[in-house]
Design a protein around this motif. Structure first.
Motif: not given
Length: 206
Positions: A152-163, A174-190
């Motif tokens: 999932f491509k999420i809205a994210w506040p940081n665009n600098r590399i940090t572990a 204003q930035y975006s980041g990618w999160v693996k789907g197995s660590t997310l569940e939809p909230e209030g929708h399918n």
């Protein structure tokens, strides 16, 4: 006289028996009270149900509650997004929240310096992040492991590399980041949000 003596002996025996029973009952009650206030422990070999969720380890740690499972719904997402998702499956066996990793791309090679962990930070477990779209990749999140995986491509506040720095996702980031789907569940929708448009080849990330 002999009958009176026998009666007294029987009475004394009964009193003694009642005393033993009373002492046993009081001891059990005291032990139960102490058990209520004793921290729940186990050997680490089995899982324990606790107010913080199922945790393995010698001591239950309630600092990072996993929260209640989200109710399932068939409701499709409305509006133009980004849409809320809850971070899940971020607790290790020790009960420590390692967070949902946010990466600059959904591929194994994001163009990062190979000496660094290629991350834009982490989102804490049981928190809300806002996803703009989803896409498939053959990168599972484990270097060298290949399998079709949803990201999932999420809205994210940081665009600098940090572990490991923790950030909070909001709909206005204003930035975006990618999160693996197995660590997310939809909230209030399918979870049926739009697919991400194709992206250009990954360039070296600065």
């Amino acid at each position: 006289m002999a009958q009176d003596k026998a009666t007294r002996n029987n009475r004394a025996a009964m009193i003694g028996l009642v005393g033993v029973i009373a002492a046993a009952v009081i001891g059990a009650l005291i032990a139960g009270v102490f058990a209520l206030f004793k921290p729940e422990e186990n050997s680490g070999d089995t899982a324990i149900d606790s107010p913080c969720g199922v945790i393995k380890g010698n001591q239950i740690n309630c600092n990072n509650p996993q929260g209640e499972p989200l109710p399932k719904t068939s409701q499709t997402p409305t509006g133009t997004g980004p849409w809320p998702f809850r971070t899940v499956n971020t607790w290790g066996e020790s009960g420590v929240d390692i967070g949902a990793v946010v990466r600059p791309c959904k591929e194994q090679d994001c163009g990062c310096d190979p000496r660094l962990k290629c991350r834009l930070g982490v989102a804490k477990g049981n928190t809300t992040v806002y996803a703009r779209c989803l896409a498939h990749s053959d990168f599972t999140g484990v270097p060298g492991e290949r399998q079709d995986t949803i990201w999932f491509k999420i809205a994210w506040p940081n665009n600098r590399i940090t572990a490991a720095q923790v950030f909070v996702s909001t709909v206005h980031d204003q930035y975006s980041g990618w999160v693996k789907g197995s660590t997310l569940e939809p909230e209030g929708h399918n979870g049926s949000i739009p697919a991400c448009p194709a992206e250009p080849r990954v360039e070296p990330f600065v």
